[in-house]
Design an enzyme around this catalytic site. Structure first.
Site, mmCIF file in Angstrom:
data_model
loop_
_atom_site.group_PDB
_atom_site.id
_atom_site.type_symbol
_atom_site.label_atom_id
_atom_site.label_comp_id
_atom_site.label_asym_id
_atom_site.label_seq_id
_atom_site.Cartn_x
_atom_site.Cartn_y
_atom_site.Cartn_z
ATOM 1 N N HIS A 1 0.846 -1.200 0.000
ATOM 2 C CA HIS A 1 0.000 0.000 0.000
ATOM 3 C C HIS A 1 0.876 1.243 0.000
ATOM 4 O O HIS A 1 1.847 1.332 0.757
ATOM 5 C CB HIS A 1 -0.917 0.008 1.228
ATOM 6 N N SER A 2 0.544 2.196 -0.850
ATOM 7 C CA SER A 2 1.196 3.493 -0.868
ATOM 8 C C SER A 2 2.711 3.326 -1.061
ATOM 9 O O SER A 2 3.157 2.697 -2.017
ATOM 10 C CB SER A 2 0.849 4.255 0.412
#
Length: 236
Positions: free
Chosen positions: A76-77
């Site tokens: 994520h991210s």
């Protein structure tokens, strides 16, 4: 049964998957949610020496010590940078890379290079003013549900700035051949920030999906996020 390793982004920790991991486990899958060195409950280990290489080794260690193979590795991210580096080191243990509204590095790039020198100078200034020159203070959190925002904000810790400065070398053909999915959160104030990485994924011919969710989908859309991961687990 699939095996997921869920990798959090900057300032976060394994805690961020608290709403998603149970949904995957209820569907019969094995789930690991490691916290990278210097973050989350491992914040006491933070130091100026922690870089991207440290976090890549954290994750390779999970794969090796847990004896994992056929793993769906989810980043994520900023976790997208870390999982890209893990693929270079442990492609044989991986089945699929999932970039969950994540950063997508090219060969030789660091996060610093991707953001440009003007933005990087702002991060360095923040680290000098609020992090002893080597820690990047967490950002302000704004989410539709104030309870979600308070939960996330209460858990964030400073990110070692060096993790943004180290470049990746992408040379392993086995890593480059791994199936990849990019999922873009199309709502919220960071939707445009990650759109260029979604475009990179489309250009590279990856499987692409959209979520009607904020960037922090682990907090705002856990069911939708879990459903997407379950869809990937069901792929042949």
């Amino acid at each position: 049964m699939a095996t997921f390793v869920l990798v959090h982004g900057a300032w976060n920790g394994g805690w961020c998957w608290r709403k998603i991991a149970p949904l995957l486990r209820q569907a019969g899958h094995e789930v690991f949610t490691p916290t990278l060195t210097g973050l989350g409950e491992r914040a006491h280990l933070a130091s100026p020496d922690i870089g991207l290489g440290t976090h890549i080794q954290d994750l390779v260690g999970v794969l090796e010590w847990e004896g994992l193979h056929g793993t769906i590795l989810v980043g994520h991210s900023f976790g997208g940078v870390a999982i890209t580096g893990v693929a270079e080191r442990a492609a044989a243990r991986l089945a699929h890379l999932v970039y969950l509204d994540a950063t997508v590095p090219r060969d030789g790039e660091s996060r610093r290079a991707m953001m440009g020198e003007t933005a990087w100078a702002g991060l360095e200034r923040s680290a000098r003013e609020g992090g002893d020159g080597w820690r990047l203070p967490p950002p302000a959190i704004t989410l539709p549900d104030p309870d979600d925002a308070r939960w996330v904000a209460s858990k964030l810790v400073p990110q070692p700035l060096r993790t943004y400065a180290e470049p990746l070398r992408l040379r392993d053909p086995a890593a480059l051949a791994l199936p990849r999915t990019y999922t873009h959160g199309r709502t919220g104030n960071l939707a445009t920030s990650f759109a260029p990485f979604a475009a990179r994924a489309r250009w590279a011919g990856w499987r692409c999906r959209e979520l009607s969710a904020e960037h922090l989908c682990y907090a705002t859309a856990p069911r939708e996020t879990a459903d997407l991961l379950l869809e990937i687990a069901a792929l042949p």
